[in-house]
Design a protein around this motif. Sequence first.
Motif, PDB file in Angstrom:
ATOM      1  N   GLN A  51       7.521  -2.306  46.726  1.00  0.00           N
ATOM      2  CA  GLN A  51       8.711  -1.540  46.363  1.00  0.00           C
ATOM      3  C   GLN A  51       9.750  -1.609  47.483  1.00  0.00           C
ATOM      4  O   GLN A  51      10.939  -1.816  47.224  1.00  0.00           O
ATOM      5  CB  GLN A  51       8.342  -0.085  46.079  1.00  0.00           C
ATOM      6  N   ARG A  65      20.156  -0.565  40.877  1.00  0.00           N
ATOM      7  CA  ARG A  65      19.338  -0.899  39.707  1.00  0.00           C
ATOM      8  C   ARG A  65      17.903  -1.286  40.062  1.00  0.00           C
ATOM      9  O   ARG A  65      17.271  -2.056  39.356  1.00  0.00           O
ATOM     10  CB  ARG A  65      19.984  -2.043  38.936  1.00  0.00           C
ATOM     11  N   CYS A  67      14.115  -0.534  40.042  1.00  0.00           N
ATOM     12  CA  CYS A  67      13.204   0.310  39.275  1.00  0.00           C
ATOM     13  C   CYS A  67      11.936   0.604  40.062  1.00  0.00           C
ATOM     14  O   CYS A  67      11.557  -0.154  40.949  1.00  0.00           O
ATOM     15  CB  CYS A  67      12.802  -0.398  37.978  1.00  0.00           C
ATOM     16  N   ASP A  68      11.272   1.680  39.693  1.00  0.00           N
ATOM     17  CA  ASP A  68       9.956   2.008  40.222  1.00  0.00           C
ATOM     18  C   ASP A  68       8.953   1.037  39.605  1.00  0.00           C
ATOM     19  O   ASP A  68       9.037   0.721  38.413  1.00  0.00           O
ATOM     20  CB  ASP A  68       9.616   3.446  39.824  1.00  0.00           C
ATOM     21  N   CYS A 140      11.644  -4.554  36.240  1.00  0.00           N
ATOM     22  CA  CYS A 140      11.527  -3.166  35.788  1.00  0.00           C
ATOM     23  C   CYS A 140      10.389  -3.047  34.785  1.00  0.00           C
ATOM     24  O   CYS A 140      10.566  -3.371  33.609  1.00  0.00           O
ATOM     25  CB  CYS A 140      12.832  -2.702  35.160  1.00  0.00           C
ATOM     26  N   GLN A 143       8.314   1.875  30.943  1.00  0.00           N
ATOM     27  CA  GLN A 143       7.686   3.199  31.139  1.00  0.00           C
ATOM     28  C   GLN A 143       6.676   3.476  30.063  1.00  0.00           C
ATOM     29  O   GLN A 143       6.763   3.134  28.977  1.00  0.00           O
ATOM     30  CB  GLN A 143       8.750   4.294  31.157  1.00  0.00           C
TER      31      GLN A 143
END
Length: 143
Positions: A51, A65, A67-68, A140, A143
């Motif tokens: 990360q 932009r 993402c996790d 990304c 989720q």
Amino acid sequence: MADGRLIALAALALTGCTVAGTAQPSPDPGLVAAYFNDLDSAAAQGEQQEQKFLTATQVPAFADRVCDLNGVTITAMPTLSTLRADPGWSPPGSDKRLSGQVYVVAVTLTIRQGNSVVGTQIGSQRVVIDHGHAYSFAPCPAQ
């Protein structure tokens, strides 16, 4: 993909456009290879290190932009023989101009959750070389 995970990779499988007649510098496969080596080294150290790497190497115009990683790590194996200039490309839906030179390369991604492979994907990834540094677009995970 296993676990129903669908990995939406912003920088992958995007159709690029080229500008006919515009001369582009030859890509430096060394910088591109080093980017992917560093990505994989960060992934080997775990999600937090990857990360940090993705945040540090996100194309600066798109720093907002990132993402996790949502519990996964991603390694990439580029096919450097496919590396080519991709002038005029910008992320779909964006009117931002990228500084530096944009290149595209075929990559095979492996997505892991812990020690388990939860998916693989083959696509194209853009790498931007700007002032001797390689940047890209963080993936990304859905989720």
